[in-house]
Design a protein around this motif. Sequence first.
Motif, PDB file in Angstrom:
ATOM      1  N   ILE A  56       0.847  -1.190   0.000  1.00 12.87           N
ATOM      2  CA  ILE A  56       0.000   0.000   0.000  1.00 12.87           C
ATOM      3  C   ILE A  56       0.886   1.245   0.000  1.00 12.87           C
ATOM      4  N   VAL A  57       0.700   2.073  -1.018  1.00 13.27           N
ATOM      5  CA  VAL A  57       1.512   3.272  -1.191  1.00 13.27           C
ATOM      6  C   VAL A  57       0.590   4.462  -1.446  1.00 13.27           C
ATOM      7  N   ASN A  58       0.864   5.566  -0.739  1.00 16.45           N
ATOM      8  CA  ASN A  58       0.147   6.808  -0.997  1.00 16.45           C
ATOM      9  C   ASN A  58       0.926   7.571  -2.068  1.00 16.45           C
ATOM     10  N   LEU A  59       0.452   7.511  -3.289  1.00 17.70           N
ATOM     11  CA  LEU A  59       1.143   8.145  -4.411  1.00 17.70           C
ATOM     12  C   LEU A  59       1.130   9.667  -4.319  1.00 17.70           C
ATOM     13  N   THR A  60       0.197  10.213  -3.569  1.00 19.21           N
ATOM     14  CA  THR A  60       0.125  11.660  -3.406  1.00 19.21           C
ATOM     15  C   THR A  60       1.408  12.199  -2.792  1.00 19.21           C
ATOM     16  N   GLU A  61       2.007  11.451  -1.879  1.00 18.36           N
ATOM     17  CA  GLU A  61       3.244  11.914  -1.254  1.00 18.36           C
ATOM     18  C   GLU A  61       4.322  12.171  -2.299  1.00 18.36           C
ATOM     19  N   GLN A  62       4.525  11.243  -3.197  1.00 13.51           N
ATOM     20  CA  GLN A  62       5.562  11.420  -4.222  1.00 13.51           C
ATOM     21  C   GLN A  62       5.214  12.553  -5.168  1.00 13.51           C
ATOM     22  N   VAL A  63       3.933  12.696  -5.501  1.00 12.57           N
ATOM     23  CA  VAL A  63       3.519  13.797  -6.374  1.00 12.57           C
ATOM     24  C   VAL A  63       3.833  15.130  -5.693  1.00 12.57           C
ATOM     25  N   VAL A  64       3.535  15.234  -4.403  1.00  6.62           N
ATOM     26  CA  VAL A  64       3.818  16.457  -3.655  1.00  6.62           C
ATOM     27  C   VAL A  64       5.320  16.744  -3.657  1.00  6.62           C
ATOM     28  N   TYR A  65       6.137  15.744  -3.354  1.00  4.10           N
ATOM     29  CA  TYR A  65       7.587  15.936  -3.349  1.00  4.10           C
ATOM     30  C   TYR A  65       8.075  16.389  -4.725  1.00  4.10           C
ATOM     31  N   ASP A  66       7.596  15.730  -5.771  1.00  7.34           N
ATOM     32  CA  ASP A  66       8.042  16.042  -7.133  1.00  7.34           C
ATOM     33  C   ASP A  66       7.642  17.450  -7.556  1.00  7.34           C
ATOM     34  N   GLU A  67       6.404  17.829  -7.276  1.00  2.00           N
ATOM     35  CA  GLU A  67       5.922  19.150  -7.698  1.00  2.00           C
ATOM     36  C   GLU A  67       6.578  20.263  -6.893  1.00  2.00           C
ATOM     37  N   VAL A  70       1.014  20.938   4.551  1.00  2.00           N
ATOM     38  CA  VAL A  70      -0.128  21.722   4.062  1.00  2.00           C
ATOM     39  C   VAL A  70      -0.637  21.123   2.751  1.00  2.00           C
ATOM     40  N   LEU A  71       0.282  20.795   1.864  1.00  2.00           N
ATOM     41  CA  LEU A  71      -0.127  20.202   0.585  1.00  2.00           C
ATOM     42  C   LEU A  71      -0.833  18.871   0.783  1.00  2.00           C
ATOM     43  N   PRO A 127      -6.503  15.384  -2.291  1.00  2.00           N
ATOM     44  CA  PRO A 127      -6.927  14.011  -1.979  1.00  2.00           C
ATOM     45  C   PRO A 127      -5.764  13.018  -2.051  1.00  2.00           C
ATOM     46  N   SER A 128      -5.872  11.991  -1.270  1.00  2.00           N
ATOM     47  CA  SER A 128      -4.885  10.903  -1.311  1.00  2.00           C
ATOM     48  C   SER A 128      -5.182  10.004  -2.504  1.00  2.00           C
ATOM     49  N   LEU A 129      -4.140   9.412  -3.033  1.00  4.40           N
ATOM     50  CA  LEU A 129      -4.292   8.428  -4.099  1.00  4.40           C
ATOM     51  C   LEU A 129      -3.454   7.220  -3.701  1.00  4.40           C
ATOM     52  N   TYR A 130      -4.115   6.175  -3.277  1.00  6.34           N
ATOM     53  CA  TYR A 130      -3.430   4.975  -2.809  1.00  6.34           C
ATOM     54  C   TYR A 130      -3.420   3.901  -3.890  1.00  6.34           C
ATOM     55  N   SER A 131      -2.372   3.124  -3.843  1.00  5.03           N
ATOM     56  CA  SER A 131      -2.244   1.971  -4.732  1.00  5.03           C
ATOM     57  C   SER A 131      -1.777   0.789  -3.897  1.00  5.03           C
ATOM     58  N   SER A 132      -2.292  -0.380  -4.210  1.00  7.48           N
ATOM     59  CA  SER A 132      -1.898  -1.578  -3.465  1.00  7.48           C
ATOM     60  C   SER A 132      -1.176  -2.588  -4.352  1.00  7.48           C
ATOM     61  N   SER A 133      -0.748  -2.140  -5.531  1.00  8.29           N
ATOM     62  CA  SER A 133      -0.136  -3.081  -6.457  1.00  8.29           C
ATOM     63  C   SER A 133       0.976  -2.424  -7.266  1.00  8.29           C
ATOM     64  N   VAL A 134       2.128  -3.049  -7.260  1.00  8.98           N
ATOM     65  CA  VAL A 134       3.233  -2.582  -8.093  1.00  8.98           C
ATOM     66  C   VAL A 134       2.831  -2.653  -9.564  1.00  8.98           C
ATOM     67  N   ILE A 135       2.079  -3.647  -9.924  1.00 10.48           N
ATOM     68  CA  ILE A 135       1.626  -3.803 -11.311  1.00 10.48           C
ATOM     69  C   ILE A 135       0.749  -2.627 -11.721  1.00 10.48           C
ATOM     70  N   ASP A 136      -0.179  -2.230 -10.839  1.00 13.34           N
ATOM     71  CA  ASP A 136      -1.036  -1.084 -11.152  1.00 13.34           C
ATOM     72  C   ASP A 136      -0.232   0.198 -11.304  1.00 13.34           C
ATOM     73  N   ARG A 137       0.828   0.339 -10.524  1.00 16.32           N
ATOM     74  CA  ARG A 137       1.659   1.539 -10.616  1.00 16.32           C
ATOM     75  C   ARG A 137       2.560   1.495 -11.847  1.00 16.32           C
ATOM     76  N   THR A 138       2.982   0.314 -12.244  1.00 16.01           N
ATOM     77  CA  THR A 138       3.877   0.171 -13.393  1.00 16.01           C
ATOM     78  C   THR A 138       3.101   0.207 -14.711  1.00 16.01           C
ATOM     79  N   LEU A 179      -4.436  14.651 -10.323  1.00 15.07           N
ATOM     80  CA  LEU A 179      -3.840  14.909  -9.018  1.00 15.07           C
ATOM     81  C   LEU A 179      -2.565  15.737  -9.180  1.00 15.07           C
ATOM     82  N   ARG A 180      -1.734  15.376 -10.131  1.00 14.36           N
ATOM     83  CA  ARG A 180      -0.489  16.103 -10.357  1.00 14.36           C
ATOM     84  C   ARG A 180      -0.760  17.574 -10.676  1.00 14.36           C
ATOM     85  N   LYS A 181      -1.741  17.837 -11.534  1.00 13.70           N
ATOM     86  CA  LYS A 181      -2.102  19.212 -11.879  1.00 13.70           C
ATOM     87  C   LYS A 181      -2.657  19.961 -10.676  1.00 13.70           C
ATOM     88  N   LEU A 182      -3.461  19.279  -9.875  1.00 12.92           N
ATOM     89  CA  LEU A 182      -4.021  19.892  -8.675  1.00 12.92           C
ATOM     90  C   LEU A 182      -2.907  20.279  -7.703  1.00 12.92           C
TER      91      LEU A 182
END
Length: 100
Positions: free
Chosen positions: A13-24, A49-50, A55-66, A79-82
């Motif tokens: 389980i990974v919160n992809l929002t965290e990486q998007v926040v760091y990247d942006e 704050v960000l 919203p959070s975007l969670y993923s539970s699969s490496v396959i879904d992320r890849t 999400l990235r644009k937001l």
Amino acid sequence: MLTFSEFFKSGEIVNLTEQVVYDELKAFIDNQEYEFCQCDKCLFDIVCVLLNSVPSLYSSSVIDRTYPSEEFAVGYEQLRKLVKGEVPRAIERVKGRMHH
């Protein structure tokens, strides 16, 4: 035997929002759009704050992320644009209440 909590912590389980926040935030800093304090405290506050603003975007699969589905990819891009649009607002909010 793992406890219920340990079971989920050991999973995918990974919160992809965290990486998007760091990247942006990193992209914003690299573009030097305007000056603001970049000390540890301020950067941590901006990230918090960000993360609390979008919203959070969670993923539970490496396959879904890849190999994301079209729906997932569209949601990720939205999400990235937001987040990109929220970065300046988060910075201004922290500038108004710095902890140092």
